[in-house]
Scaffold this active site. Structure first.
Site, PDB file in Angstrom:
ATOM      1  N   GLU A 103      -4.531   8.130  -2.633  1.00  0.00           N
ATOM      2  CA  GLU A 103      -4.991   6.866  -2.071  1.00  0.00           C
ATOM      3  C   GLU A 103      -5.346   5.876  -3.169  1.00  0.00           C
ATOM      4  O   GLU A 103      -5.160   4.664  -3.011  1.00  0.00           O
ATOM      5  CB  GLU A 103      -6.195   7.117  -1.165  1.00  0.00           C
ATOM      6  N   HIS A 120       0.832  -1.202   0.000  1.00  0.00           N
ATOM      7  CA  HIS A 120       0.000   0.000   0.000  1.00  0.00           C
ATOM      8  C   HIS A 120       0.868   1.254   0.000  1.00  0.00           C
ATOM      9  O   HIS A 120       0.682   2.156  -0.819  1.00  0.00           O
ATOM     10  CB  HIS A 120      -0.912  -0.015   1.223  1.00  0.00           C
ATOM     11  N   GLU A 121       1.813   1.305   0.924  1.00  0.00           N
ATOM     12  CA  GLU A 121       2.693   2.472   0.986  1.00  0.00           C
ATOM     13  C   GLU A 121       3.574   2.558  -0.256  1.00  0.00           C
ATOM     14  O   GLU A 121       3.915   3.646  -0.725  1.00  0.00           O
ATOM     15  CB  GLU A 121       3.548   2.416   2.253  1.00  0.00           C
ATOM     16  N   HIS A 157       1.795   4.498  -2.874  1.00  0.00           N
ATOM     17  CA  HIS A 157       1.927   5.942  -2.635  1.00  0.00           C
ATOM     18  C   HIS A 157       3.293   6.434  -3.113  1.00  0.00           C
ATOM     19  O   HIS A 157       3.417   7.484  -3.740  1.00  0.00           O
ATOM     20  CB  HIS A 157       1.806   6.244  -1.144  1.00  0.00           C
TER      21      HIS A 157
END
Length: 571
Positions: free
Chosen positions: A363, A335-336, A339
């Site tokens: 997001e 997830h990070e 980003h």
């Protein structure tokens, strides 16, 4: 501060430079502002002034012609560098700094002093003079000036917004953010909301004071909508209500049917003992394969996973790991990593036109990789052999078994560990709670009780204590009021992007199964990354690039189809 604070099981925390002085992810959120300034490569006629060469006549760029514009860019880039310094301080606070009260107080003073300097430079009256002069020059300029117009527009918007905030208030906000974070950490450790209650009220009051100053004389703009503007510009509360209403209407009955199913996938593949060092190595291997450039970034460990960009050439992510379960650490890293990939693919110009568009857009990039790549069966056909290599022969599960395990639906207390069906309801809960506090219909002291009742009504669980309830998230301590709804906006956007990406890349699943991610990453860069803030809103970007504004239909269809299949329900 990049704070892409976003959280997860499927969400994790992000950080970006427009957003958090306290987390730098909020006040300094990705100051990375990478700009598209390749002036020399862009032909444009300037005041009919031409540069003569021996072979041809070249038109001059607007930057070459307008000294006011050049001076303005220099000042804007200087402010960006100071914001990046603030991001370094914020990252250090979250990851490396001692937790002693004295250290927190000292860091708060440092960040307050720096925030004051940044604010003074960003609201220097010289900037307004240069803006007016550059606008006048642009009106007389003959050439192509699309980016120049947008740069001046963004600069004026931010200048007038920041100019309304007194330096004293900006410094007080930064100091409060550092102090509130320390207080939140201690209250969370003690699971005692009363330790944080007064400070949290101060956070809401200060955030409202800032929003009131930002809206100036236009009191018709509701305070909460003004707060949303910091994170999701062009997305008022009424539009969010419309989107969230459709999602809640579809997901509540879907969740009920899934939970009633007797045909549930096993979660045994998630259980066992998994060495932390093996998990960290696995996460790095997978995140870099997806496209994270570890030569221009790093992965650390923190209490709450997040991403912070000091510039596109230095983007850092954190995750957290535990020995009794391996998926949360990996999912947080992916997830990070999503980003970070967005941040690393912004142009490093130091101008806001090349910053990330919005937090919902940010997001969407993390959730695209985490969910539409990382939660699919093709991904686990590629990744399961790496799990066996990392965890040894005892991990003898098939890709299909791993796929079922990571997609299990189990209502729980923690947003960042929630499954795809429960997570949207966690976000809607926080959106409504913070909006009620801002609008004055809910006292801060009543948050724990209201939280418990809403969790029972929406997700069906009884919250046992504060740490599993209203103390689990860091956002409010960072004065990030209005941030939570961007998580669900990002979820819906990620599903819409995935739908169109699969149309443009018909062998999408086959590429993932083969571990070939470059074309998918390039598609995202073409549709999202390279545009920075050239569009006024997320809706405008999607309408131009995909042919329609944000449409929750794709998110609802994705969840309905996937979980009807997994749980063998006619949903």
């Amino acid at each position: 501060f990049f704070a892409c604070l976003r959280l997860r099981r499927t969400a994790t925390m992000r950080i970006t430079a427009r957003a958090c002085a306290a987390l730098a992810f909020l006040a300094n959120r990705y100051p990375t502002a990478s700009a598209f300034v390749n002036g020399a490569s862009r032909p444009a006629a300037a005041f009919s002034i031409r540069k003569m060469t021996a072979t041809a006549t070249e038109t001059a760029t607007f930057e070459e012609v307008s000294s006011s514009y050049r001076d303005l860019l220099a000042k804007l880039k200087s402010v960006t560098q100071l914001k990046r310094v603030s991001s370094v301080l914020a990252y250090d606070q979250q990851v490396f700094m001692p937790h002693a009260d004295e250290a927190s107080a000292a860091r708060g003073a440092q960040m307050a002093a720096l925030a004051g300097v940044i604010h003074e430079k960003a609201t220097d009256t010289v900037i307004r003079t240069l803006l007016d002069s550059a606008d006048a020059d642009l009106a007389k300029f003959d050439g192509s000036t699309t980016d120049e117009k947008r740069i001046l527009e963004l600069t004026r918007e931010d200048y007038e917004k920041n100019e309304r905030i007194p330096s004293e208030l900006e410094a007080r906000k930064a100091e409060l953010g550092a102090r509130a974070h320390s207080t939140w950490v201690k209250a969370r450790a003690a699971s005692d909301f009363s330790m944080f209650q007064d400070t949290l009220k101060e956070c809401f009051d200060t955030a409202k004071e800032v929003a009131d100053a930002q809206r100036g004389d236009n009191k018709d703009v509701p305070l909460y909508t003004q707060m949303l503007d910091d994170y999701e510009k062009g997305m008022p509360a009424e539009r969010i209500d419309e989107i969230f209403g459709k999602i809640e209407e579809a997901l509540v009955p879907l969740l009920s049917k899934v939970l009633e199913s007797k045909d549930k996938p096993s979660t045994d593949a998630l259980k066992g003992t998994f060495p932390i060092d093996a998990q960290e190595e696995l996460s790095m291997k997978i995140v870099t394969a997806l496209g994270f450039d570890d030569n221009h970034g790093r992965i650390d460990v923190s209490v709450h996973p997040f991403t912070m960009s000091m510039s596109p050439s230095d983007v850092r992510i954190t995750s957290r790991f535990r020995e009794d379960e391996w998926y949360q650490g990996l999912a947080g890293s992916v997830h990070e990593g999503g980003h970070a990939i967005y941040e690393q693919n912004l142009v490093n110009s130091g101008l806001d036109i090349d910053n990330y568009l919005s937090m919902g857009c940010h997001e969407s990039q993390s959730l695209f990789w985490e969910r539409h790549v990382g939660l699919g069966l093709p991904f686990w056909k590629w990744a399961t052999p790496m799990l066996k290599e990392a965890f040894g022969n005892d991990f003898n599960y098939t890709p299909e078994e791993v796929y079922g395990a990571v997609n299990g639906v189990v209502p729980g207390f923690i947003r960042v560990e929630a499954d795809e069906l429960c997570y949207p309801l966690h976000v809607i809960l926080r959106y409504r709670l913070e909006r009620e506090v801002v609008e004055g219909t809910l006292d801060v002291s009543d948050i724990p009780d209201r939280w418990g009742h809403m969790m029972k009504d929406m997700i069906g669980v009884d919250v046992p204590d504060d740490v599993n309830g209203c103390l689990q998230d860091v956002h409010w301590s960072a004065l990030a009021i209005g941030y939570f709804p961007t998580y669900l906006l990002g979820s819906a956007t990620a599903a819409q992007l995935a739908h169109y990406c699969k149309q443009d890349i018909p062998d999408f699943d086959a590429k993932i199964e083969a571990g070939e991610f470059k074309e998918i990453k390039a598609w995202l860069t073409d549709k999202v990354h390279r545009h920075g803030r050239r569009y006024p809103s997320l809706d405008a970007l999607l309408e131009d690039q995909l042919g329609e504004p944000l449409n929750p239909k794709y998110f609802i269809d994705y969840l309905t189809t996937k979980y009807s299949d997994l749980y063998q329900q006619q949903c």
